[in-house]
Design a protein around this motif. Structure first.
Motif, PDB file in Angstrom:
ATOM      1  N   GLU A 154      46.044 -25.669  48.734  1.00 60.58           N
ATOM      2  CA  GLU A 154      44.727 -25.641  49.338  1.00 60.58           C
ATOM      3  C   GLU A 154      44.045 -24.289  49.114  1.00 60.58           C
ATOM      4  O   GLU A 154      42.871 -24.230  48.770  1.00 60.58           O
ATOM      5  CB  GLU A 154      44.954 -25.873  50.837  1.00 60.58           C
ATOM      6  CG  GLU A 154      43.788 -26.355  51.597  1.00 60.58           C
ATOM      7  CD  GLU A 154      44.141 -26.497  53.076  1.00 60.58           C
ATOM      8  OE1 GLU A 154      45.316 -26.312  53.457  1.00 60.58           O
ATOM      9  OE2 GLU A 154      43.225 -26.768  53.830  1.00 60.58           O
ATOM     10  N   THR A 155      44.808 -23.216  49.276  1.00 61.28           N
ATOM     11  CA  THR A 155      44.223 -21.878  49.152  1.00 61.28           C
ATOM     12  C   THR A 155      43.722 -21.583  47.742  1.00 61.28           C
ATOM     13  O   THR A 155      42.753 -20.858  47.573  1.00 61.28           O
ATOM     14  CB  THR A 155      45.235 -20.784  49.560  1.00 61.28           C
ATOM     15  OG1 THR A 155      46.531 -21.212  49.174  1.00 61.28           O
ATOM     16  CG2 THR A 155      45.185 -20.532  51.034  1.00 61.28           C
ATOM     17  N   SER A 156      44.365 -22.187  46.729  1.00 61.45           N
ATOM     18  CA  SER A 156      43.915 -21.893  45.366  1.00 61.45           C
ATOM     19  C   SER A 156      42.570 -22.541  45.057  1.00 61.45           C
ATOM     20  O   SER A 156      41.866 -22.140  44.137  1.00 61.45           O
ATOM     21  CB  SER A 156      44.977 -22.277  44.337  1.00 61.45           C
ATOM     22  OG  SER A 156      45.191 -23.657  44.321  1.00 61.45           O
ATOM     23  N   LEU A 157      42.192 -23.548  45.830  1.00 63.70           N
ATOM     24  CA  LEU A 157      40.881 -24.170  45.615  1.00 63.70           C
ATOM     25  C   LEU A 157      39.778 -23.334  46.219  1.00 63.70           C
ATOM     26  O   LEU A 157      38.681 -23.219  45.676  1.00 63.70           O
ATOM     27  CB  LEU A 157      40.839 -25.557  46.267  1.00 63.70           C
ATOM     28  CG  LEU A 157      41.859 -26.571  45.794  1.00 63.70           C
ATOM     29  CD1 LEU A 157      41.528 -27.923  46.385  1.00 63.70           C
ATOM     30  CD2 LEU A 157      41.872 -26.650  44.281  1.00 63.70           C
ATOM     31  N   VAL A 158      40.091 -22.738  47.364  1.00 66.28           N
ATOM     32  CA  VAL A 158      39.081 -21.983  48.093  1.00 66.28           C
ATOM     33  C   VAL A 158      38.651 -20.731  47.337  1.00 66.28           C
ATOM     34  O   VAL A 158      37.513 -20.282  47.438  1.00 66.28           O
ATOM     35  CB  VAL A 158      39.598 -21.619  49.516  1.00 66.28           C
ATOM     36  CG1 VAL A 158      38.513 -20.964  50.345  1.00 66.28           C
ATOM     37  CG2 VAL A 158      40.107 -22.867  50.228  1.00 66.28           C
ATOM     38  N   ALA A 159      39.572 -20.179  46.531  1.00 61.94           N
ATOM     39  CA  ALA A 159      39.292 -18.941  45.806  1.00 61.94           C
ATOM     40  C   ALA A 159      38.027 -19.045  44.942  1.00 61.94           C
ATOM     41  O   ALA A 159      37.167 -18.184  44.992  1.00 61.94           O
ATOM     42  CB  ALA A 159      40.492 -18.559  44.951  1.00 61.94           C
ATOM     43  N   ASP A 160      37.921 -20.080  44.150  1.00 60.75           N
ATOM     44  CA  ASP A 160      36.734 -20.268  43.325  1.00 60.75           C
ATOM     45  C   ASP A 160      36.440 -21.768  43.219  1.00 60.75           C
ATOM     46  O   ASP A 160      36.973 -22.466  42.360  1.00 60.75           O
ATOM     47  CB  ASP A 160      36.961 -19.657  41.931  1.00 60.75           C
ATOM     48  CG  ASP A 160      35.677 -19.650  41.100  1.00 60.75           C
ATOM     49  OD1 ASP A 160      34.773 -20.456  41.386  1.00 60.75           O
ATOM     50  OD2 ASP A 160      35.587 -18.827  40.170  1.00 60.75           O
ATOM     51  N   VAL A 161      35.593 -22.223  44.117  1.00 62.83           N
ATOM     52  CA  VAL A 161      35.334 -23.655  44.259  1.00 62.83           C
ATOM     53  C   VAL A 161      34.788 -24.279  42.974  1.00 62.83           C
ATOM     54  O   VAL A 161      35.232 -25.338  42.544  1.00 62.83           O
ATOM     55  CB  VAL A 161      34.366 -23.935  45.433  1.00 62.83           C
ATOM     56  CG1 VAL A 161      34.154 -25.422  45.616  1.00 62.83           C
ATOM     57  CG2 VAL A 161      34.922 -23.334  46.717  1.00 62.83           C
ATOM     58  N   GLU A 162      33.854 -23.563  42.334  1.00 57.01           N
ATOM     59  CA  GLU A 162      33.219 -24.099  41.128  1.00 57.01           C
ATOM     60  C   GLU A 162      34.242 -24.341  40.022  1.00 57.01           C
ATOM     61  O   GLU A 162      34.322 -25.423  39.441  1.00 57.01           O
ATOM     62  CB  GLU A 162      32.157 -23.111  40.605  1.00 57.01           C
ATOM     63  CG  GLU A 162      30.982 -22.921  41.545  1.00 57.01           C
ATOM     64  CD  GLU A 162      30.184 -24.208  41.732  1.00 57.01           C
ATOM     65  OE1 GLU A 162      29.758 -24.767  40.708  1.00 57.01           O
ATOM     66  OE2 GLU A 162      30.005 -24.639  42.892  1.00 57.01           O
ATOM     67  N   ARG A 163      35.051 -23.311  39.758  1.00 49.42           N
ATOM     68  CA  ARG A 163      36.059 -23.410  38.698  1.00 49.42           C
ATOM     69  C   ARG A 163      37.099 -24.447  39.017  1.00 49.42           C
ATOM     70  O   ARG A 163      37.521 -25.217  38.162  1.00 49.42           O
ATOM     71  CB  ARG A 163      36.717 -22.047  38.470  1.00 49.42           C
ATOM     72  CG  ARG A 163      35.724 -21.100  37.878  1.00 49.42           C
ATOM     73  CD  ARG A 163      36.063 -20.306  36.673  1.00 49.42           C
ATOM     74  NE  ARG A 163      37.336 -19.701  36.465  1.00 49.42           N
ATOM     75  CZ  ARG A 163      37.503 -18.393  36.404  1.00 49.42           C
ATOM     76  NH1 ARG A 163      36.503 -17.583  36.683  1.00 49.42           N
ATOM     77  NH2 ARG A 163      38.656 -17.891  36.048  1.00 49.42           N
ATOM     78  N   ALA A 164      37.523 -24.460  40.293  1.00 49.74           N
ATOM     79  CA  ALA A 164      38.539 -25.425  40.705  1.00 49.74           C
ATOM     80  C   ALA A 164      38.014 -26.852  40.551  1.00 49.74           C
ATOM     81  O   ALA A 164      38.736 -27.737  40.094  1.00 49.74           O
ATOM     82  CB  ALA A 164      38.975 -25.155  42.140  1.00 49.74           C
ATOM     83  N   THR A 165      36.760 -27.071  40.906  1.00 41.94           N
ATOM     84  CA  THR A 165      36.169 -28.409  40.772  1.00 41.94           C
ATOM     85  C   THR A 165      36.172 -28.839  39.319  1.00 41.94           C
ATOM     86  O   THR A 165      36.545 -29.976  38.993  1.00 41.94           O
ATOM     87  CB  THR A 165      34.712 -28.439  41.309  1.00 41.94           C
ATOM     88  OG1 THR A 165      34.670 -27.740  42.542  1.00 41.94           O
ATOM     89  CG2 THR A 165      34.236 -29.861  41.524  1.00 41.94           C
ATOM     90  N   ALA A 166      35.769 -27.931  38.435  1.00 40.36           N
ATOM     91  CA  ALA A 166      35.722 -28.246  36.998  1.00 40.36           C
ATOM     92  C   ALA A 166      37.117 -28.597  36.481  1.00 40.36           C
ATOM     93  O   ALA A 166      37.287 -29.591  35.765  1.00 40.36           O
ATOM     94  CB  ALA A 166      35.150 -27.063  36.223  1.00 40.36           C
TER      95      ALA A 166
END
Ligand code: C2E
Ligand code: CA
Ligand code: CA
Ligand code: CA
Length: 281
Positions: A154-166
């Motif tokens: 979960e924490t790795s998504l919060v770091a950079d939402v845009e990049r994680a979404t992509a």
């Protein structure tokens, strides 16, 4: 007082340089380990709550160190992340786990739809080589992409939402399953969860551990299961150590378990040895 102060500074410097030396040595050893096949993947079964049959495994890396013995991830994953070695390490684990999955699916009757979960660090997810690596591993090992699950915290998504979404979207397009690991320990909101194309939530071990002792833990687990239902996600409870916990989780609506009660992480050759376990197709 002045002398005492200087003494303390020196002691501090010494322990700091010892720690630094240890870190540098670990990093060098780790670089070597990746090239020399010292990384071993252990597998822990994931079982279905109703039938108790194995539906998949989580791949958990170990390091067979030439002098320090078998090391748990906590002893080297942080160094791998700080040094960037997590990228080749992660690729090696992914290849090994998918090769094993492919072999089990081909050779074991009833295992055609077995799944494999592999942990992915935020740093890997962010790296431009990650999506091509996943695609290449699927291709080489000839597995159905849907039988591969990637576990992302979960924490790795919060770091950079845009990049994680992509990255999530690209992985989703490849057809792999995505699970949010250590769920409940971070800060994602419902709306935020909806943004990511994922298929499963893993309830962190800390909540399962508190079941039966702490009424609040049951409330949290029930909420997580409710969230999962709303978003039509599977729920996997990790760290199930006894029948009481399994019972309580079942009552709360959990459908998949993982934990020492059902099997400890062990090498591939140690799997499928218990007589009681069966397979669902
Ligand atoms: P995780 O992804 O939360 O994995 C679950 C951890 O809980 C594993 O620890 C597992 O051995 C342990 N566990 C499972 N069932 C029980 C139980 O019933 N009781 C208790 N007390 N523990 C249980 P492990 O293998 O030491 O791994 C620790 C962490 O290291 C993992 O936590 C994961 O975050 C990381 N990790 C492991 N392998 C990899 C990998 O290949 N790549 C990356 N990036 N991280 C990895
Ligand atoms: Ca995991
Ligand atoms: Ca966890
Ligand atoms: Ca974790």
């Amino acid at each position: 007082a002045k002398q005492k102060g200087r003494g303390r500074v020196e002691i501090f410097d010494e322990s700091l340089s010892a720690a630094l030396e240890h870190r540098v040595r670990t990093e060098q050893d780790l670089r070597n380990a990746i090239q020399c096949d010292e990384l071993v993947v252990f597998y822990q079964p994931i079982v279905e709550a109703d039938t108790r049959s194995i539906v998949g495994f989580e791949a958990l890396v170990r390091w067979q160190h030439p002098t320090r013995g078998l090391l748990a991830p906590d002893a080297f994953i942080p160094v791998a992340e700080e040094s960037g070695l997590i990228v080749p390490l992660g690729a090696a684990v992914l290849l090994q786990a998918c090769s094993q999955l492919s072999q089990w699916q081909r050779e074991r009757p009833g295992c055609e739809r077995l799944r494999m979960s592999v942990n992915v660090s935020a740093l890997q997810l962010d790296h431009p080589s990650f999506i091509p690596t996943v695609a290449a591993v699927i291709e080489t090992t000839d597995i159905d992409p849907a039988s591969l699950w990637l576990e992302i915290t979960e924490t790795s998504l919060v770091a950079d939402v845009e990049r994680a979404t992509a990255a999530f979207e690209a992985l989703h397009d490849l057809g792999v399953g995505l699970a949010l690991d250590d769920f409940g320990t971070g800060y994602s909101s419902l709306a935020y969860l909806q943004k990511f194309p994922m298929q499963a939530l893993k309830i962190d071990r800390s909540f399962v551990d508190r079941l039966g002792r702490d009424p609040e833990a049951a409330v949290i687990v029930e909420m997580i299961i409710g969230v999962a239902r709303t978003l039509r996600l599977l729920v996997i409870a990790e760290g199930v150590e006894n029948e009481e916990q399994a019972d309580e989780l079942y009552g709360l609506g959990c459908t998949l378990y993982q934990g020492y009660h059902f099997g400890r992480p062990a090498p591939a050759e140690k799997q499928w040895q218990e007589s009681g376990t069966s397979i669902v197709a």
